[in-house]
Design an enzyme around this catalytic site. Structure first.
Site, PDB file in Angstrom:
ATOM      1  N   GLY A  50       5.469   4.734  -8.774  1.00 28.44           N
ATOM      2  CA  GLY A  50       6.250   3.513  -9.034  1.00 28.44           C
ATOM      3  C   GLY A  50       5.336   2.295  -9.042  1.00 28.44           C
ATOM      4  N   HIS A  51       4.438   2.195  -8.038  1.00 32.49           N
ATOM      5  CA  HIS A  51       3.502   1.061  -8.005  1.00 32.49           C
ATOM      6  C   HIS A  51       2.570   1.105  -9.216  1.00 32.49           C
ATOM      7  CE1 HIS A  51       4.218   1.604  -3.523  1.00 32.49           C
ATOM      8  NE2 HIS A  51       4.506   0.327  -3.695  1.00 32.49           N
ATOM      9  N   GLN A  98      12.276  -2.964  -9.577  1.00 32.84           N
ATOM     10  CA  GLN A  98      13.717  -3.206  -9.475  1.00 32.84           C
ATOM     11  C   GLN A  98      14.370  -2.319  -8.415  1.00 32.84           C
ATOM     12  OE1 GLN A  98      15.899  -3.959 -13.202  1.00 32.84           O
ATOM     13  NE2 GLN A  98      17.501  -2.616 -12.378  1.00 32.84           N
ATOM     14  N   GLY A 120       0.830  -1.205   0.000  1.00 28.52           N
ATOM     15  CA  GLY A 120       0.000   0.000   0.000  1.00 28.52           C
ATOM     16  C   GLY A 120       0.858   1.246   0.000  1.00 28.52           C
ATOM     17  N   LEU A 133      11.364   6.787  -6.385  1.00 30.39           N
ATOM     18  CA  LEU A 133      10.093   6.843  -5.657  1.00 30.39           C
ATOM     19  C   LEU A 133      10.053   5.714  -4.627  1.00 30.39           C
ATOM     20  CD1 LEU A 133       7.367   7.730  -8.292  1.00 30.39           C
ATOM     21  CD2 LEU A 133       9.029   9.173  -7.127  1.00 30.39           C
ATOM     22  N   SER A 134       9.521   6.041  -3.450  1.00 28.44           N
ATOM     23  CA  SER A 134       9.429   5.067  -2.363  1.00 28.44           C
ATOM     24  C   SER A 134       8.310   5.516  -1.436  1.00 28.44           C
ATOM     25  CB  SER A 134      10.749   5.053  -1.584  1.00 28.44           C
ATOM     26  OG  SER A 134      10.554   4.503  -0.301  1.00 28.44           O
ATOM     27  N   SER A 135       7.612   4.550  -0.850  1.00 25.69           N
ATOM     28  CA  SER A 135       6.557   4.925   0.107  1.00 25.69           C
ATOM     29  C   SER A 135       7.164   5.690   1.275  1.00 25.69           C
ATOM     30  CB  SER A 135       5.850   3.674   0.627  1.00 25.69           C
ATOM     31  OG  SER A 135       5.272   2.984  -0.458  1.00 25.69           O
ATOM     32  N   ARG A 136       8.418   5.377   1.603  1.00 26.48           N
ATOM     33  CA  ARG A 136       9.038   6.033   2.756  1.00 26.48           C
ATOM     34  C   ARG A 136       9.449   7.479   2.450  1.00 26.48           C
ATOM     35  NH1 ARG A 136      10.702   0.467   3.803  1.00 26.48           N
ATOM     36  NH2 ARG A 136       9.900  -0.115   5.846  1.00 26.48           N
ATOM     37  N   LEU A 195       0.561   3.680  -1.976  1.00 28.09           N
ATOM     38  CA  LEU A 195       0.972   3.578  -3.384  1.00 28.09           C
ATOM     39  C   LEU A 195       1.487   4.906  -3.921  1.00 28.09           C
ATOM     40  CD1 LEU A 195      -2.007   1.412  -4.725  1.00 28.09           C
ATOM     41  CD2 LEU A 195       0.196   0.660  -3.797  1.00 28.09           C
TER      42      LEU A 195
END
Ligand code: PAF
Length: 317
Positions: A40-41, A151, A35, A187-190, A37
């Site tokens: 990237g997702h 990746q 989640g 991009l990252s959720s964090r 999102l």
């Protein structure tokens, strides 16, 4: 107006859906996520949808967070995630409860031992065991033909590639390219934990990778020189590692020659632990970006699926 996808919580509902989809002779695609999102997702979903109907799983997996990590505070917002997926070709979202995937007497773990040991594995005890276990459970429930991962989590991709091979799982894996902001930040959720000054500092991670790549491009092939350039770019941050490893085994030789290598970094910015990597094909004359595995790209998988269908047609006369 686009409608949000249907949300299923129970394994039997997902199995029934997948049986119906498979009846239509299309490969069923799973995009596993935790989640929170981001683009990237969404790019993983778009990639998967080129092959067949897509199921997105959303589950914040407690087993892959080491003690003291951000499991409790990890951003969770199903309504927002569903809004983001509403505009995309997603057939269903599978959002199981924790007790469904980990009943109290759950006692089975899946572990890819050697590949899980270095890099993030050395800094996040039990992390990859948690990832492989939950992905094996999701594969068992959904039974996809194809699964798509980013990746950006390169070591996770290597570990899952080995798991599906070693356990003879009949699932094609696609590892999709990392999506970056124009600044280079992956991009990252964090990234949600970062304010503007943090984001500036977070750019050091991709800068470190580009610095390592540029050293290789001068013709330098010694690991120490490449890693020193990456470490220098990360000097302002508390970092866990900045390494050049050989693919696909993550060996750590002193010198590389003709090889596919992974430049990988992990660093802490404010409360966020961020990772990034570059996969490079190194030859005598050039250093260029490459996929982690030639057999795990959209093109390779779609060609194999097409060939499989041709075989099937031939078998059925
Ligand atoms: O990459 C992720 O978001 C997670 O590690 C995964 C693959 C969904 C397993 O929880």
């Amino acid at each position: 107006m686009a409608h949000p996808p249907v949300v299923l919580h129970e394994p039997r509902e997902v199995r029934a859906l997948v049986r119906r989809l498979r009846g239509k002779d299309q490969p069923v695609v799973l995009v596993p996520t935790m989640g929170s999102l981001h683009e990237g997702h969404l790019s993983l979903v778009r990639t998967g949808a080129k092959l067949g109907p897509v199921v997105v799983s959303i589950f914040v997996n407690p087993a892959q967070f080491a003690p003291g990590e951000d499991f409790e505070s990890y951003p969770r917002d199903l309504a927002r995630d569903l809004d983001l997926l509403a505009g995309l070709p997603v057939t269903a979202v599978f959002a199981p409860e924790q007790r469904t995937l980990y009943p109290e007497d759950s006692d089975t773990w899946v572990e890819v031992e050697r590949l899980s040991a270095p890099l993030c594995g050395a800094h996040r005890p039990g992390h990859f065991r948690g990832v492989t276990t939950v992905v094996a459970k999701l594969f068992g429930i959904v039974g996809p033909d194809v699964a798509v991962f980013g990746q950006k989590d390169a070591q996770q991709c290597l570990v899952l590639h080995r798991m599906t091979r070693d356990l003879e799982m009949p699932i094609e894996l696609i590892f999709a390219p990392t999506v970056r902001e124009p600044s280079g930040l992956a991009l990252s959720s964090r990234n949600r934990y970062l304010d503007e000054p943090d984001r500036q500092r977070a750019m050091r991670l991709s800068e470190a990778l580009f610095a390592g790549r540029d050293v290789l491009r001068t013709g330098e092939r010694r690991r120490d020189a490449v890693e020193a350039a990456m470490r220098e770019a990360l000097a302002d941050l508390a970092f866990d590692y900045a390494e050049m490893r050989l693919l696909p085994d993550l060996a750590h030789p002193q010198v590389v020659s003709e090889a596919r290598v992974l430049l990988a970094v992990a660093a802490h910015v404010s409360t966020a632990r961020l990772i990034d990597n570059l996969c490079l094909q190194v030859t005598a004359g050039e250093v260029r970006e490459a996929p982690l595995f030639d057999d795990a790209t959209l093109e390779a998988v779609s060609a194999r699926l097409a060939a499989g269908r041709v075989d099937e047609k031939e078998n059925h006369g």
